[in-house]
Design an enzyme around this catalytic site. Structure first.
Site, mmCIF file in Angstrom:
data_model
loop_
_atom_site.group_PDB
_atom_site.id
_atom_site.type_symbol
_atom_site.label_atom_id
_atom_site.label_comp_id
_atom_site.label_asym_id
_atom_site.label_seq_id
_atom_site.Cartn_x
_atom_site.Cartn_y
_atom_site.Cartn_z
ATOM 1 N N ASN A 1 40.302 44.919 30.112
ATOM 2 C CA ASN A 1 39.934 43.636 29.503
ATOM 3 C C ASN A 1 38.408 43.619 29.395
ATOM 4 O OD1 ASN A 1 39.380 40.980 28.933
ATOM 5 N ND2 ASN A 1 40.234 40.150 30.846
ATOM 6 N N TRP A 2 37.929 43.706 28.155
ATOM 7 C CA TRP A 2 36.476 43.830 27.955
ATOM 8 C C TRP A 2 35.775 42.473 27.968
ATOM 9 C CZ3 TRP A 2 36.138 48.042 23.475
ATOM 10 C CH2 TRP A 2 36.716 49.228 23.953
ATOM 11 N N LYS A 3 36.560 41.404 28.066
ATOM 12 C CA LYS A 3 36.008 40.039 28.145
ATOM 13 C C LYS A 3 34.965 39.813 27.042
ATOM 14 C CE LYS A 3 37.361 39.745 32.915
ATOM 15 N NZ LYS A 3 37.113 39.249 34.275
ATOM 16 N N GLU B 1 40.267 32.996 33.787
ATOM 17 C CA GLU B 1 39.090 32.394 33.141
ATOM 18 C C GLU B 1 39.528 31.379 32.085
ATOM 19 O OE1 GLU B 1 37.249 36.172 32.318
ATOM 20 O OE2 GLU B 1 37.041 36.426 34.483
ATOM 21 N N GLU C 1 46.572 38.417 39.429
ATOM 22 C CA GLU C 1 45.124 38.494 39.585
ATOM 23 C C GLU C 1 44.652 37.361 40.491
ATOM 24 O OE1 GLU C 1 43.286 40.845 36.117
ATOM 25 O OE2 GLU C 1 43.328 38.756 35.551
ATOM 26 N N HIS D 1 44.928 34.146 31.465
ATOM 27 C CA HIS D 1 43.904 34.731 32.351
ATOM 28 C C HIS D 1 43.227 33.600 33.133
ATOM 29 C CE1 HIS D 1 40.242 36.659 33.702
ATOM 30 N NE2 HIS D 1 40.909 37.804 33.585
ATOM 31 N N GLY E 1 36.048 39.964 39.527
ATOM 32 C CA GLY E 1 34.611 40.109 39.302
ATOM 33 C C GLY E 1 33.773 39.893 40.551
ATOM 34 N N SER F 1 38.892 43.372 40.677
ATOM 35 C CA SER F 1 38.003 44.397 41.248
ATOM 36 C C SER F 1 38.700 45.734 41.482
ATOM 37 C CB SER F 1 37.342 43.876 42.535
ATOM 38 O OG SER F 1 36.557 42.729 42.247
ATOM 39 N N GLY G 1 38.790 44.605 34.659
ATOM 40 C CA GLY G 1 37.705 43.928 33.956
ATOM 41 C C GLY G 1 36.432 44.761 33.996
ATOM 42 N N GLY G 2 35.591 44.495 34.994
ATOM 43 C CA GLY G 2 34.273 45.138 35.072
ATOM 44 C C GLY G 2 34.310 46.651 34.913
HETATM 45 P P1 PGA Z 1 37.575 42.542 37.406
HETATM 46 O O1 PGA Z 1 38.366 41.617 36.354
HETATM 47 O O2 PGA Z 1 38.219 43.892 37.360
HETATM 48 O O3 PGA Z 1 36.154 42.543 36.907
HETATM 49 O O4 PGA Z 1 37.712 41.892 38.737
HETATM 50 C C1 PGA Z 1 39.761 41.667 36.249
HETATM 51 C C2 PGA Z 1 40.244 40.704 35.196
HETATM 52 O O5 PGA Z 1 39.688 39.605 35.087
HETATM 53 O O6 PGA Z 1 41.192 41.005 34.451
#
Ligand code: PGA
Length: 259
Positions: A11-13, A98, A168, A96, A174, A214, A235-236
């Site tokens: 997920n490149w956000k 967020e 998640e 998600h 993150g 993470s 994500g990251g």
């Molecule tokens: P993260 O994000 O790997 O940076 O913790 C995961 C996500 O939000 O899908």
């Protein structure tokens, strides 16, 4: 160790211009070629067309990070399922944390999106997860159960095969904090039980439940070694081929990759 096929998604956000996204996509196409697992990347909307062209004919699926709950209409700033399909999108991440916490999407809205995506033949990655306060209050399982049941309301037995659940924990996204493999596996098992109650044992046994929060090259193998963890939503570490490729290439039960 899971007996189901593993599914690793990035997920490149809200990162990357088209040129940056293209560079990463090209690198991943080369490095994930012949990989053993199922792969997806979800770039920002503005890079979908660019990245989609590069992924076409490869073993990496094109995903979107969100979509509107309506098929079309007067919804300024939203992106529709029809527009996503037009760009070759195959799957969409919905619910998600967020979206739930920053943009206040509730379970009813997420459920509407899930059903619309399925109606149009998209696969869905439905994200669920508790906050730190909820975990501290002993509510982690019940929060994930509620989000799963609500998210899937009205989804038929014939459609459940197009659903992946991503567990998640909000406090692990993150932050560099990862749920222990044991804690994550326990929640995955309880989500699987919910699927069994709703759709029967066959569906429960088949559904892919990713872990997200993470995930890194040095913790992926231990997480994936757990019986109920069938993949990762990253994500990251998905923003660089140097960190995503080793995650994508993990072998469950192997010693952690050196990062
Ligand atoms: P993260 O994000 O790997 O940076 O913790 C995961 C996500 O939000 O899908």
């Amino acid at each position: 160790m899971s007996t189901r096929p593993y599914y690793i998604a990035g997920n490149w956000k809200m990162h990357k211009t088209r040129a940056e996204a293209a560079e990463l996509a090209k690198d991943l196409v080369a490095r994930l070629k012949g990989g053993k697992h199922k792969y997806l990347v979800a770039p920002g909307f503005t890079s979908l067309e660019t990245v989609g062209a590069l992924l076409s004919g490869t073993n990496i699926l094109l995903g979107a990070q969100n979509m509107a709950a309506e098929e079309q209409g007067a919804h300024t700033g939203e992106v529709s399922v029809l527009q996503l399909k037009d760009l070759g999108v195959r799957a969409v991440i919905l619910g998600h944390s967020e979206r739930r916490h920053i943009y206040k999407e509730d379970d009813a809205l997420i459920n509407k999106k899930v059903k619309l995506a399925l109606t149009h033949g998209l696969e869905v990655i439905l994200c669920v997860g508790e906050t730190l306060d909820e975990r501290d209050a002993g509510q982690a399982e019940v929060v994930c159960e509620t989000q799963t049941v609500w998210g899937l309301a009205g989804v038929s037995a014939g459609e459940i095969g197009s659903i992946t659940i991503a567990y998640e924990p909000v406090w692990a996204i993150g932050t560099g904090k990862t749920a222990t493999p044991e804690d994550a596996d326990a929640i995955h098992a309880s989500i699987r039980t919910v699927i069994g109650r709703l759709y029967g044992g066959g569906a429960a046994n088949k559904i892919i439940i990713q872990y997200g929060g993470s995930v890194k090259p040095d913790n992926v193998s231990l997480l994936m070694a757990k019986e109920n963890i069938d993949g990762a939503l990253v994500g990251g570490a998905a923003l660089k081929a140097d960190t995503f490729a080793p995650i994508a290439a993990f072998a469950a039960g192997q010693p952690p990759a050196v990062s």
